[in-house]
Design an enzyme around this catalytic site. Sequence first.
Site, short mmCIF file in Angstrom:
data_model
loop_
_atom_site.label_atom_id
_atom_site.label_comp_id
_atom_site.label_asym_id
_atom_site.label_seq_id
_atom_site.Cartn_x
_atom_site.Cartn_y
_atom_site.Cartn_z
N SER A 1 23.55 21.29 6.86
CA SER A 1 23.37 20.86 5.47
C SER A 1 23.87 19.44 5.22
O SER A 1 23.35 18.75 4.35
CB SER A 1 24.06 21.83 4.52
OG SER A 1 25.45 21.90 4.76
N ARG B 1 32.82 27.19 4.63
CA ARG B 1 33.18 27.57 6.00
C ARG B 1 32.69 28.99 6.23
O ARG B 1 32.69 29.83 5.32
CB ARG B 1 34.69 27.49 6.22
CG ARG B 1 35.31 26.16 5.85
CD ARG B 1 34.74 25.00 6.62
NE ARG B 1 35.28 24.91 7.98
CZ ARG B 1 34.86 24.01 8.87
NH1 ARG B 1 33.89 23.19 8.57
NH2 ARG B 1 35.40 23.97 10.06
N HIS C 1 24.11 25.13 10.51
CA HIS C 1 25.18 24.21 10.13
C HIS C 1 24.68 22.76 10.09
O HIS C 1 25.22 21.87 10.73
CB HIS C 1 26.37 24.33 11.09
CG HIS C 1 27.66 23.88 10.49
ND1 HIS C 1 28.88 24.38 10.88
CD2 HIS C 1 27.94 22.97 9.52
CE1 HIS C 1 29.84 23.79 10.18
NE2 HIS C 1 29.30 22.93 9.34
N ASP D 1 24.58 28.47 5.79
CA ASP D 1 24.50 27.32 6.70
C ASP D 1 25.69 27.29 7.65
O ASP D 1 25.73 26.48 8.57
CB ASP D 1 24.44 26.02 5.90
CG ASP D 1 24.20 24.81 6.79
OD1 ASP D 1 23.19 24.82 7.53
OD2 ASP D 1 25.01 23.87 6.76
N GLU E 1 29.92 30.11 15.69
CA GLU E 1 28.79 29.21 15.87
C GLU E 1 28.75 28.71 17.31
O GLU E 1 29.80 28.45 17.89
CB GLU E 1 28.90 28.03 14.89
CG GLU E 1 28.85 28.47 13.44
CD GLU E 1 28.95 27.30 12.45
OE1 GLU E 1 28.92 26.13 12.90
OE2 GLU E 1 29.05 27.56 11.25
N VAL F 1 27.92 26.93 1.94
CA VAL F 1 27.95 25.68 2.70
C VAL F 1 29.40 25.25 2.94
O VAL F 1 29.65 24.11 3.31
CB VAL F 1 27.17 24.55 1.99
CG1 VAL F 1 25.68 24.83 2.00
CG2 VAL F 1 27.68 24.36 0.55
#
Length: 320
Positions: A278, A228, A276, A252, A257, A226
């Site tokens: 969380s 990078r 992404h 996550d 992205e 969680v």
Amino acid sequence: MASPTLLVLEPAGPSPSSPRLGRLTGRALVTTTDAAGLAAALPLADVLLVWDFTSDAVRVAWPGAGPRPRWVHTASAGVDRLLCPELVASDTVVTNARGIFEEPIAEYVAGLVLAMAKDLPGTLELQRQRRWRHREGLRVADSRAVVIGAGPIGRAVARTLRTLGVNVAVTGRTARPGIHGADQLDRLVTRADWVIGAAPLTDATRGMFDARLFGLMQPSARFINVGRGQLVVEKDLIAAVSKRWIAGAALDVFEREPLDPQSPLWDVPGLIVSPHMSGDTVGWRDRLGEQFVELYELWAAGKPLANVVDKKRGYVPMHD
């Protein structure tokens, strides 16, 4: 005396939410731009609010000509998408959104630990297939976790897991009370049931979760990131999970992205993929806006700002 100019970097096109800055009416001249207009707008701004924190626009535009804002605030925990040598060397103060995302991320990690220990993904899949197949879950209490990253997020994760009875070790850049130094990571990883990445992205942490580190983990261990996306060498993780070097993983955050629909990560058995999310709970954008307004009021009054980033380190240092 003219009001300071506050420049807000927003996404191009329709935005899911703009920051609520009503309390600054009459106290700041608020202007907005997207990435395409940032270079031209920067010299006119006293303050920059990076609302589109997924953009690399600041890092690209900052080295250009003209004056630069005295203060940059990003509505995110990570600052790696902002920092370039010119910004690091400048007198500009950089702050982040520390205090907004820590507890939600910790809850998310705890949810992943419980889901993987009790095989909830398997239960949902068997339900979809209408198959009755009894299994045994893992006991979470008395298991061992190592959290890599001793900042606010890592510490929140550690606190939350301890409430489940997990024995947690936290590693940071240097050893201090309650925190293991980076030189202890290999030893801790070899004994851990849960290995959790919560570190900032720096030159020292980029690609740290690689084939070597996955090879040190127990075959029963599970990995969660969680922090990078660039902390993980994704091809090495795919190999580690696919070949059962480790029992499973959850990501996550990713190198790029949004995750490409053709990415092999989607299809790895035992790997949980989430977009992404969380740290994002209902009302999180409002809380980000409120935090910025509070910081702006400190800045306008000439008082010290909270959440000041050490630009050379790439994160807000812990002082305890």
